[in-house]
Write a protein that holds these residues in place. Sequence first.
Motif, mmCIF file in Angstrom:
data_model
loop_
_atom_site.group_PDB
_atom_site.id
_atom_site.type_symbol
_atom_site.label_atom_id
_atom_site.label_comp_id
_atom_site.label_asym_id
_atom_site.label_seq_id
_atom_site.Cartn_x
_atom_site.Cartn_y
_atom_site.Cartn_z
ATOM 1 N N MET A 148 0.842 -1.182 0.000
ATOM 2 C CA MET A 148 0.000 0.000 0.000
ATOM 3 C C MET A 148 0.890 1.249 0.000
ATOM 4 S SD MET A 148 -2.916 1.200 2.695
ATOM 5 C CE MET A 148 -4.353 0.696 1.810
ATOM 6 N N ARG A 149 0.462 2.235 -0.710
ATOM 7 C CA ARG A 149 1.219 3.488 -0.794
ATOM 8 C C ARG A 149 1.247 4.169 0.555
ATOM 9 N NH1 ARG A 149 1.262 6.268 -6.242
ATOM 10 N NH2 ARG A 149 2.375 7.609 -4.854
ATOM 11 N N GLY A 150 2.271 4.994 0.761
ATOM 12 C CA GLY A 150 2.384 5.732 2.003
ATOM 13 C C GLY A 150 1.191 6.653 2.226
ATOM 14 N N PHE A 151 0.804 6.774 3.464
ATOM 15 C CA PHE A 151 -0.349 7.575 3.851
ATOM 16 C C PHE A 151 -0.230 9.024 3.364
ATOM 17 C CE2 PHE A 151 -2.080 10.258 7.386
ATOM 18 C CZ PHE A 151 -3.418 10.061 7.103
ATOM 19 N N LEU A 152 0.889 9.677 3.653
ATOM 20 C CA LEU A 152 1.080 11.071 3.242
ATOM 21 C C LEU A 152 1.174 11.188 1.727
ATOM 22 C CD1 LEU A 152 1.459 14.037 3.930
ATOM 23 C CD2 LEU A 152 3.897 13.571 4.276
ATOM 24 N N GLN A 153 1.861 10.248 1.085
ATOM 25 C CA GLN A 153 1.978 10.280 -0.377
ATOM 26 C C GLN A 153 0.597 10.174 -1.024
ATOM 27 O OE1 GLN A 153 4.754 10.793 -2.433
ATOM 28 N NE2 GLN A 153 3.103 11.032 -3.915
ATOM 29 N N GLN A 154 -0.265 9.353 -0.461
ATOM 30 C CA GLN A 154 -1.614 9.217 -0.994
ATOM 31 C C GLN A 154 -2.381 10.535 -0.871
ATOM 32 O OE1 GLN A 154 -3.878 5.929 0.696
ATOM 33 N NE2 GLN A 154 -4.155 5.229 -1.394
ATOM 34 N N ALA A 155 -2.224 11.241 0.258
ATOM 35 C CA ALA A 155 -2.870 12.546 0.440
ATOM 36 C C ALA A 155 -2.361 13.545 -0.593
ATOM 37 C CB ALA A 155 -2.626 13.068 1.851
ATOM 38 N N GLU A 156 -1.066 13.532 -0.861
ATOM 39 C CA GLU A 156 -0.492 14.441 -1.863
ATOM 40 C C GLU A 156 -0.991 14.103 -3.264
ATOM 41 O OE1 GLU A 156 3.678 13.953 -1.002
ATOM 42 O OE2 GLU A 156 3.641 15.543 0.507
ATOM 43 N N ASP A 157 -1.125 12.822 -3.570
ATOM 44 C CA ASP A 157 -1.661 12.417 -4.877
ATOM 45 C C ASP A 157 -3.109 12.880 -5.046
ATOM 46 O OD1 ASP A 157 0.768 11.201 -5.415
ATOM 47 O OD2 ASP A 157 0.033 9.158 -5.072
ATOM 48 N N ILE A 158 -3.894 12.746 -3.990
ATOM 49 C CA ILE A 158 -5.287 13.214 -4.034
ATOM 50 C C ILE A 158 -5.325 14.724 -4.251
ATOM 51 C CG2 ILE A 158 -7.380 13.525 -2.632
ATOM 52 C CD1 ILE A 158 -6.692 10.741 -1.384
ATOM 53 N N LEU A 159 -4.445 15.461 -3.583
ATOM 54 C CA LEU A 159 -4.375 16.912 -3.761
ATOM 55 C C LEU A 159 -4.008 17.267 -5.197
ATOM 56 C CD1 LEU A 159 -4.550 19.733 -2.470
ATOM 57 C CD2 LEU A 159 -2.118 19.512 -1.924
ATOM 58 N N ASP A 160 -3.071 16.541 -5.788
ATOM 59 C CA ASP A 160 -2.695 16.781 -7.189
ATOM 60 C C ASP A 160 -3.897 16.639 -8.113
ATOM 61 O OD1 ASP A 160 -0.029 17.281 -6.577
ATOM 62 O OD2 ASP A 160 0.633 15.244 -7.069
ATOM 63 N N VAL A 161 -4.669 15.595 -7.929
ATOM 64 C CA VAL A 161 -5.853 15.368 -8.766
ATOM 65 C C VAL A 161 -6.897 16.456 -8.517
ATOM 66 C CG1 VAL A 161 -7.786 13.803 -9.209
ATOM 67 C CG2 VAL A 161 -5.469 12.900 -8.976
ATOM 68 N N VAL A 220 -2.640 18.584 3.934
ATOM 69 C CA VAL A 220 -1.878 19.197 2.847
ATOM 70 C C VAL A 220 -2.801 20.174 2.142
ATOM 71 C CG1 VAL A 220 -0.173 17.368 2.525
ATOM 72 C CG2 VAL A 220 -2.350 17.218 1.331
ATOM 73 N N GLN A 221 -2.231 21.288 1.715
ATOM 74 C CA GLN A 221 -3.040 22.353 1.120
ATOM 75 C C GLN A 221 -2.270 22.993 -0.012
ATOM 76 O OE1 GLN A 221 -5.147 24.966 3.808
ATOM 77 N NE2 GLN A 221 -4.448 26.748 2.667
ATOM 78 N N ARG A 222 -2.991 23.430 -1.027
ATOM 79 C CA ARG A 222 -2.377 24.127 -2.158
ATOM 80 C C ARG A 222 -3.238 25.332 -2.507
ATOM 81 N NH1 ARG A 222 -1.216 20.187 -6.548
ATOM 82 N NH2 ARG A 222 0.358 19.594 -5.032
ATOM 83 N N VAL A 275 -11.545 16.105 1.157
ATOM 84 C CA VAL A 275 -11.079 17.061 0.156
ATOM 85 C C VAL A 275 -12.048 18.234 0.167
ATOM 86 C CG1 VAL A 275 -10.510 17.424 -2.276
ATOM 87 C CG2 VAL A 275 -10.232 15.143 -1.252
ATOM 88 N N GLU A 276 -11.519 19.439 0.379
ATOM 89 C CA GLU A 276 -12.409 20.605 0.419
ATOM 90 C C GLU A 276 -11.724 21.849 -0.139
ATOM 91 O OE1 GLU A 276 -11.581 21.336 5.172
ATOM 92 O OE2 GLU A 276 -13.595 20.863 4.513
ATOM 93 N N ARG A 277 -12.568 22.709 -0.685
ATOM 94 C CA ARG A 277 -12.102 24.007 -1.186
ATOM 95 C C ARG A 277 -12.363 25.033 -0.102
ATOM 96 N NH1 ARG A 277 -11.234 26.458 -6.202
ATOM 97 N NH2 ARG A 277 -11.786 24.497 -7.177
ATOM 98 N N ALA A 327 -7.973 28.056 -2.010
ATOM 99 C CA ALA A 327 -7.119 26.896 -1.751
ATOM 100 C C ALA A 327 -7.929 25.610 -1.751
ATOM 101 C CB ALA A 327 -6.411 27.058 -0.411
ATOM 102 N N VAL A 328 -7.239 24.527 -2.037
ATOM 103 C CA VAL A 328 -7.801 23.188 -1.907
ATOM 104 C C VAL A 328 -6.977 22.482 -0.846
ATOM 105 C CG1 VAL A 328 -8.211 20.972 -3.058
ATOM 106 C CG2 VAL A 328 -8.558 23.118 -4.306
ATOM 107 N N ARG A 329 -7.650 21.779 0.066
ATOM 108 C CA ARG A 329 -6.934 21.069 1.116
ATOM 109 C C ARG A 329 -7.421 19.640 1.229
ATOM 110 N NH1 ARG A 329 -8.219 23.862 6.754
ATOM 111 N NH2 ARG A 329 -8.049 21.796 7.618
ATOM 112 N N VAL A 330 -6.503 18.777 1.634
ATOM 113 C CA VAL A 330 -6.805 17.371 1.863
ATOM 114 C C VAL A 330 -6.381 17.050 3.288
ATOM 115 C CG1 VAL A 330 -6.299 14.988 1.207
ATOM 116 C CG2 VAL A 330 -6.501 16.754 -0.563
ATOM 117 N N GLU A 331 -7.345 16.585 4.078
ATOM 118 C CA GLU A 331 -7.071 16.155 5.437
ATOM 119 C C GLU A 331 -7.196 14.641 5.460
ATOM 120 O OE1 GLU A 331 -8.956 16.597 9.926
ATOM 121 O OE2 GLU A 331 -9.987 17.500 8.220
ATOM 122 N N GLY A 332 -6.195 13.964 5.992
ATOM 123 C CA GLY A 332 -6.208 12.513 6.036
ATOM 124 C C GLY A 332 -6.149 11.990 7.457
ATOM 125 N N TRP A 333 -6.707 10.793 7.667
ATOM 126 C CA TRP A 333 -6.690 10.141 8.974
ATOM 127 C C TRP A 333 -6.673 8.640 8.746
ATOM 128 C CZ3 TRP A 333 -9.902 6.882 11.835
ATOM 129 C CH2 TRP A 333 -9.648 6.833 13.204
#
Length: 106
Positions: A1-14, A80-82, A60-62, A66-72
């Motif tokens: 399984m992919r790393g937890f933080l990496q998955q959050a960053e991938d979701i943010l990219d999309v 993570v936020q952009r 995932v919320e705007r 900014a768009v931010r992804v909160e993971g748990w």
Amino acid sequence: MRGFLQQAEDILDVATSGDAGLQDVVIVMDRLGGMRMLDPAGWSLPALAAEYGATAVYRVERREAAVRVEGWNGSERCLVQRTLSSARLFQLPGMGSGNYRPATML
């Protein structure tokens, strides 16, 4: 399984590469690698994890520009936020799909 933080960053990219009309959503990852996308209204991340037996949950919320992804995932939490560029904030429909060409000066 992919790393937890990496998955959050991938979701943010999309989430930041798509349509500017992004709706808030929760992504629930199950033990078999399956994914569900749900309306987040009225749910906390731990409650969603318990309800669906999830290994990780991402909100995932705007928020304004900014768009931010909160993971748990039960033992870790991330955020993570952009910030979206001003050009992305004011795109007209169809401009983000590659159909838009900027005007040229004559």
